[in-house]
Motif scaffolding. Structure first.
Motif, mmCIF file in Angstrom:
data_model
loop_
_atom_site.group_PDB
_atom_site.id
_atom_site.type_symbol
_atom_site.label_atom_id
_atom_site.label_comp_id
_atom_site.label_asym_id
_atom_site.label_seq_id
_atom_site.Cartn_x
_atom_site.Cartn_y
_atom_site.Cartn_z
ATOM 1 N N SER A 194 -17.186 6.305 -3.491
ATOM 2 C CA SER A 194 -17.293 7.513 -4.315
ATOM 3 C C SER A 194 -18.579 8.253 -4.004
ATOM 4 O O SER A 194 -19.531 7.689 -3.461
ATOM 5 C CB SER A 194 -17.231 7.159 -5.811
ATOM 6 N N VAL A 210 -13.073 1.086 -2.746
ATOM 7 C CA VAL A 210 -13.114 2.468 -3.202
ATOM 8 C C VAL A 210 -14.538 2.981 -3.056
ATOM 9 O O VAL A 210 -15.472 2.429 -3.654
ATOM 10 C CB VAL A 210 -12.656 2.599 -4.667
ATOM 11 N N GLY A 219 -7.417 0.689 2.084
ATOM 12 C CA GLY A 219 -6.818 -0.614 1.836
ATOM 13 C C GLY A 219 -5.935 -1.070 2.969
ATOM 14 O O GLY A 219 -5.499 -0.277 3.815
ATOM 15 N N GLU A 263 -13.206 10.148 -4.828
ATOM 16 C CA GLU A 263 -12.936 8.767 -4.472
ATOM 17 C C GLU A 263 -12.198 8.677 -3.149
ATOM 18 O O GLU A 263 -11.283 9.458 -2.877
ATOM 19 C CB GLU A 263 -12.096 8.073 -5.561
ATOM 20 N N THR A 268 -15.321 -3.088 -4.410
ATOM 21 C CA THR A 268 -14.152 -3.826 -3.942
ATOM 22 C C THR A 268 -13.182 -3.964 -5.103
ATOM 23 O O THR A 268 -13.523 -4.527 -6.150
ATOM 24 C CB THR A 268 -14.557 -5.214 -3.430
ATOM 25 N N THR A 269 -11.983 -3.448 -4.954
ATOM 26 C CA THR A 269 -10.987 -3.497 -6.029
ATOM 27 C C THR A 269 -9.919 -4.558 -5.803
ATOM 28 O O THR A 269 -9.304 -5.022 -6.761
ATOM 29 C CB THR A 269 -10.311 -2.124 -6.201
ATOM 30 N N ASN A 282 -10.156 5.802 -1.151
ATOM 31 C CA ASN A 282 -9.543 4.477 -1.218
ATOM 32 C C ASN A 282 -9.108 4.057 0.181
ATOM 33 O O ASN A 282 -8.349 4.772 0.841
ATOM 34 C CB ASN A 282 -8.321 4.486 -2.131
ATOM 35 N N ASN A 286 -2.009 11.723 1.541
ATOM 36 C CA ASN A 286 -2.204 10.299 1.800
ATOM 37 C C ASN A 286 -1.837 9.979 3.246
ATOM 38 O O ASN A 286 -0.899 10.556 3.798
ATOM 39 C CB ASN A 286 -1.328 9.461 0.863
ATOM 40 N N ARG A 304 -9.324 11.509 -3.267
ATOM 41 C CA ARG A 304 -9.151 12.350 -4.451
ATOM 42 C C ARG A 304 -10.479 13.035 -4.736
ATOM 43 O O ARG A 304 -11.521 12.395 -4.752
ATOM 44 C CB ARG A 304 -8.744 11.509 -5.662
ATOM 45 N N GLU A 364 -8.747 -3.933 -0.621
ATOM 46 C CA GLU A 364 -8.952 -2.524 -0.932
ATOM 47 C C GLU A 364 -10.381 -2.304 -1.407
ATOM 48 O O GLU A 364 -10.927 -3.100 -2.174
ATOM 49 C CB GLU A 364 -7.987 -2.051 -2.016
ATOM 50 N N ARG A 382 0.828 -1.220 0.000
ATOM 51 C CA ARG A 382 0.000 0.000 0.000
ATOM 52 C C ARG A 382 0.854 1.258 0.000
ATOM 53 O O ARG A 382 0.477 2.279 -0.573
ATOM 54 C CB ARG A 382 -0.939 0.030 1.217
ATOM 55 N N ARG A 422 1.808 1.847 -3.460
ATOM 56 C CA ARG A 422 0.668 2.384 -4.204
ATOM 57 C C ARG A 422 0.459 3.861 -3.904
ATOM 58 O O ARG A 422 0.206 4.659 -4.798
ATOM 59 C CB ARG A 422 -0.607 1.611 -3.847
#
Length: 200
Positions: free
Chosen positions: A158, A156, A168, A164, A145-146, A166, A112, A178, A154, A3, A6
């Motif tokens: 919205s 997401v 995770g 968004e 779910t991604t 996120n 972040n 974001r 993870e 993470r 990422r």
């Protein structure tokens, strides 16, 4: 993928976008899809739609408040989480979907946040529910779910403004936000696009 990696990649991508807009023709209105002359009716409609949204500073403040409440809520349930900021806020023009509004609209990547360590698989659904409870209060009513693998998860969230959230957990636990596209306070106060397709 880790993470933290990422989160770092997300920050680098956002920074690259800012540099691209600032240093590689962001103000040149010819020769690229970003700078193509927009359709006047589409420009007016998009601006009118964005006027209905909070300005970018208001949106940023709201999402930062949400992020802080989520971190606090997670820390109450998982006291071992020790959150730390891993990047700064970044901003860029709204992108290809808003030609002609490059100087009026902005989207931002909030700072972040990362906590070393992961949430156990058996408690992941509980953690998602903790995040969902806070996120729903801020209009984040969609969730996808991604990633769903052992020790790697993870989701997401919205909202109606295409922001968004996120969340995770793998080697580390991460929280990223974001924004969607919002007008600057100046543009919203002005009440019309700075760029006129007619050249007037």
């Amino acid at each position: 993928m880790n993470r933290l990696i990422r989160a770092t990649l997300a920050g680098l991508i956002a920074a690259a976008l800012v540099l691209e807009l600032a240093g590689c023709g962001g103000d040149d209105r010819t020769g690229s899809p970003m700078s193509a002359t927009p359709d006047p009716s589409r420009l007016a409609k998009q601006f009118a739609d964005l006027v209905q949204r909070p300005d970018i500073d208001q949106a940023t403040a709201r999402y930062e408040a949400m992020s802080g409440q989520i971190r606090d809520a997670l820390s109450r349930v998982y006291p071992d989480l020790r959150w730390r900021q891993t990047s700064q806020l970044t901003g860029a023009a709204c992108g290809f979907g808003y030609p002609g509004l490059e100087t009026d609209g902005e989207q931002r990547g909030l700072a972040n946040w990362m906590a070393p360590g992961s949430i156990p698989d058996g408690r992941w659904d509980e953690a998602v529910q903790v995040v969902r409870t806070v996120a729903l209060k801020y209009g984040f009513d969609k969730v996808v779910t991604t990633v769903s693998r052992p020790e790697d998860h993870e989701v997401v969230f919205s909202d109606l403004y295409d922001a968004e959230l996120n969340f995770g957990s793998a080697v580390n636990t991460t929280l990223l936000v974001r924004t969607g596209c919002h007008l600057t306070a100046e543009a919203k106060k002005r009440g019309h696009p700075a760029f006129s397709p007619s050249g007037s």
